[in-house]
Design an enzyme around this catalytic site. Structure first.
Site, PDB file in Angstrom:
ATOM      1  N   GLU A  73     -98.905 -59.020   7.952  1.00 12.74           N
ATOM      2  CA  GLU A  73     -98.269 -57.683   8.192  1.00 12.74           C
ATOM      3  C   GLU A  73     -99.329 -56.733   7.384  1.00 12.74           C
ATOM      4  OE1 GLU A  73     -96.419 -54.722   7.137  1.00 12.74           O
ATOM      5  OE2 GLU A  73     -95.055 -55.912   5.906  1.00 12.74           O
ATOM      6  N   CYS A  83     -96.029 -49.844   3.122  1.00 14.56           N
ATOM      7  CA  CYS A  83     -97.069 -49.716   4.249  1.00 14.56           C
ATOM      8  C   CYS A  83     -96.305 -49.099   5.195  1.00 14.56           C
ATOM      9  CB  CYS A  83     -97.185 -51.086   4.710  1.00 14.56           C
ATOM     10  SG  CYS A  83     -95.976 -52.243   5.044  1.00 14.56           S
TER      11      CYS A  83
HETATM   12  C1  UN1 Z   1     -94.890 -53.138   2.870  1.00 13.54           C
HETATM   13  O1  UN1 Z   1     -94.797 -51.872   2.391  1.00 13.54           O
HETATM   14  O2  UN1 Z   1     -95.734 -53.896   2.622  1.00 13.54           O
HETATM   15  O3  UN1 Z   1     -89.375 -50.768   5.581  1.00 13.54           O
HETATM   16  C2  UN1 Z   1     -93.935 -53.393   4.020  1.00 13.54           C
HETATM   17  C3  UN1 Z   1     -89.896 -50.517   4.300  1.00 13.54           C
HETATM   18  C4  UN1 Z   1     -90.300 -52.034   3.639  1.00 13.54           C
HETATM   19  C5  UN1 Z   1     -91.943 -52.102   4.049  1.00 13.54           C
HETATM   20  C6  UN1 Z   1     -92.486 -53.490   3.413  1.00 13.54           C
HETATM   21  N1  UN1 Z   1     -89.742 -53.179   4.148  1.00 13.54           N
HETATM   22  O4  UN1 Z   1     -90.212 -49.494   3.738  1.00 13.54           O
END
Ligand code: UN1
Length: 520
Positions: free
Chosen positions: A266, A300
């Site tokens: 991810e 992210c």
């Molecule tokens: C990350 O920032 O690495 O939906 C992923 C969201 C979080 C993002 C996680 N679950 O903002």
């Protein structure tokens, strides 16, 4: 919670059977201890960390491999119960964990609470999923005199490499998924948040996860990674972090002799929001600020590029500029703080350099301000704080990389130009989140169909995916899938087997009864 007395002595002894040396013994034997400072205040020491040595990596791998048959044969119910116990322990230690997220990662108190909440959700969700997936073998139809059963088992040793931006939630999500599926885990958290990970591991062991099923490795991924992942005993890797690091992990796995190993990644995003002229600027404003600046933009999922239809662009820009100046950038331990620090000096330097460069080509800019300096704090703030910034640019081509922090880029588009907006988002190669604001439902669904991303949010903010409600993850440069917190995540940590038995053979089923229950 007072964490001042808390340091690495405790975790080192508790977390890993192969690195039981105390900090002082490690120092004596040449292991370097690093002092960790808080991003919210560089004068504050969070604790001390001893990085794992190459010998420790090797013995950790060996321990994991040896223990795998035992862990794999442990009934799934027992593994699921350990996850639920860990969730309970996190809830009863919420204040401590929240405070540690605030100290070590510079998270606001609310973000710290959300971390614990999400970590708890991952445990309970994957416990339920594991019972469904691995509780009973599936009987397949077959000819009389033959039984066919399909069942899932863990793959072997999994390496979980997690980021600093969700030091508890993502760390936990990866590790407990791998564990409950029957894998042994070597957990390698981001260096910046080693202490939170160490605390989580200690709680997992307390909850009944055997020390040999879960071992903690600490250090710089670029140094540890190649040695560890080129070893064919590593059956799979769960990774969350930068796209560049995912590429290099992928290359290492592909280049090795023997089993290739799987990668569940991810990674980054260049996330856009499209706001058309039917949207109401005052309503959009709150969702834009939250998506771009919550958690100091260090998600992210965060909004990086706001596309605004030209008819309402001036109005929205004015509202955004005003609201930006109201954001409180301050020490994250104050409840009034909206935006805390970024993680470290390198991140701060990169973001400042980006703002300088992009600023030279921007049409309009707004900057918030860092509070605390010379006001409520006698000595001023001494952390990695950055004033949130909005810049107006001409096209997405001006952004070559993901800028992981509180910087939002705005681009105007005309109704005729919607197709090229969509093309430019798709051409970025990233595909994580997309926000759409419009009062025209069919326009929203049309955009949603055409943009290739993993998670689309219509008329709301585009962050904060909830486990089991918004399974999260992207495609292309944003990751491999499957989505974390969704029903297809756990199966990826397992491998399927089929057992065929000739039930008419001498002894028939009776001889084989002892096999029952041994298939997880
Ligand atoms: C990350 O920032 O690495 O939906 C992923 C969201 C979080 C993002 C996680 N679950 O903002």
């Amino acid at each position: 919670a007072d964490l001042r007395q808390w340091d690495s002595h405790q975790w080192h002894a508790a977390s890993s059977p192969v690195s039981a040396a105390s900090l002082s013994e490690k120092r004596a034997s040449g292991g370097a201890a690093e002092t960790m400072h808080s991003p919210r205040d560089l004068r504050e020491v969070v604790g001390h960390v001893v990085w794992s040595t190459p010998e420790e990596l090797q013995s950790a791998l060996q321990v994991a491999e040896q223990f795998f048959p035992t862990w794999s044969a442990t009934p799934v119910e027992k593994r699921a119960i350990a996850l639920e116990k860990f969730a309970d322990l996190m809830e009863s230690n919420l204040a401590e964990l929240m405070a540690l997220c605030c100290r070590e990662a510079g998270k606001t108190m609310q973000d710290g609470i959300d971390e614990v909440r999400e970590a708890v959700d991952f445990c309970r969700y994957y416990a339920v999923q594991a019972r469904k997936l691995m509780g009973k073998p599936e009987l397949l139809p077959g000819p009389t005199g033959e039984s066919n059963e399909l069942y899932s088992v863990g793959r072997g040793t999994f390496v979980c490499i997690s980021p600093w931006n969700f030091p508890l939630a993502i760390f936990t999500g990866q590790v407990v998924a791998a564990l409950v599926a029957g894998n042994c885990v070597l957990a390698k958290p981001a260096e910046q948040t080693s202490l939170i990970a160490a605390r989580a591991v200690a709680l997992m062991h307390e909850a009944g996860i055997p020390a040999r099923a879960l071992q903690l490795l600490l250090g710089d991924g670029a140094k540890i990674g190649p040695d560890l992942l080129s070893d064919k005993r590593v059956a799979g890797v769960a990774f969350t972090g930068s796209t560049g690091a995912a590429h290099s992990i992928n290359r290492t796995l592909a280049a090795r002799d023997g089993a290739i190993g799987i990668l569940i990644a991810e990674t980054g995003g260049q996330n856009a929001m499209i706001v058309d002229s039917t949207a109401l600027p005052e309503q959009v404003c709150r969702d834009v600020l939250q998506s771009a600046f919550a958690s100091a933009g260090q998600r992210c999922s965060a909004l990086r590029v706001l596309f605004v239809q030209e008819d309402i662009a001036d109005q929205l820009i004015e509202v955004l500029g005003g609201a930006l100046r109201e954001l409180r950038v301050d020490d994250p331990r104050y409840l009034s703080t909206d935006v805390g620090p970024v993680i470290d000096a390198e991140a701060l330097g990169n973001l400042k350099a980006h703002i300088r460069t992009i600023g030279e080509h921007s049409r309009w800019q707004a900057r918030g301000s860092v509070h605390g300096v010379g006001s409520s704090h006698a000595e001023g703030l001494q952390g990695h704080y950055l004033a949130p910034t909005i810049v107006e640019i001409d096209s997405l081509d001006q952004l070559q990389a993901e800028h992981f922090g509180p910087v939002l880029h705005v681009i105007r588009y005309s109704a005729k130009g919607l197709t090229s907006v969509i093309d430019s988002i798709n051409n970025s190669g990233f595909g994580l989140t997309l926000g759409i604001h419009t009062r025209n439902e069919s326009a929203a669904l049309d955009i949603e169909r055409r943009v290739r991303v993993g998670n689309t949010y219509i008329n709301r903010n585009q962050i904060g995916a909830v486990v089991g409600v918004q399974p999260f993850g992207g495609l292309g440069l944003s990751g491999t899938g499957p989505k974390a917190g969704g029903p297809h995540y756990l199966p990826r940590f397992t491998t399927e087997r089929v057992r065929t038995i000739n039930t008419t053979a001498v002894g028939g089923n009776a001889t084989l009864l002892s096999l029952e229950g041994g298939h997880d």
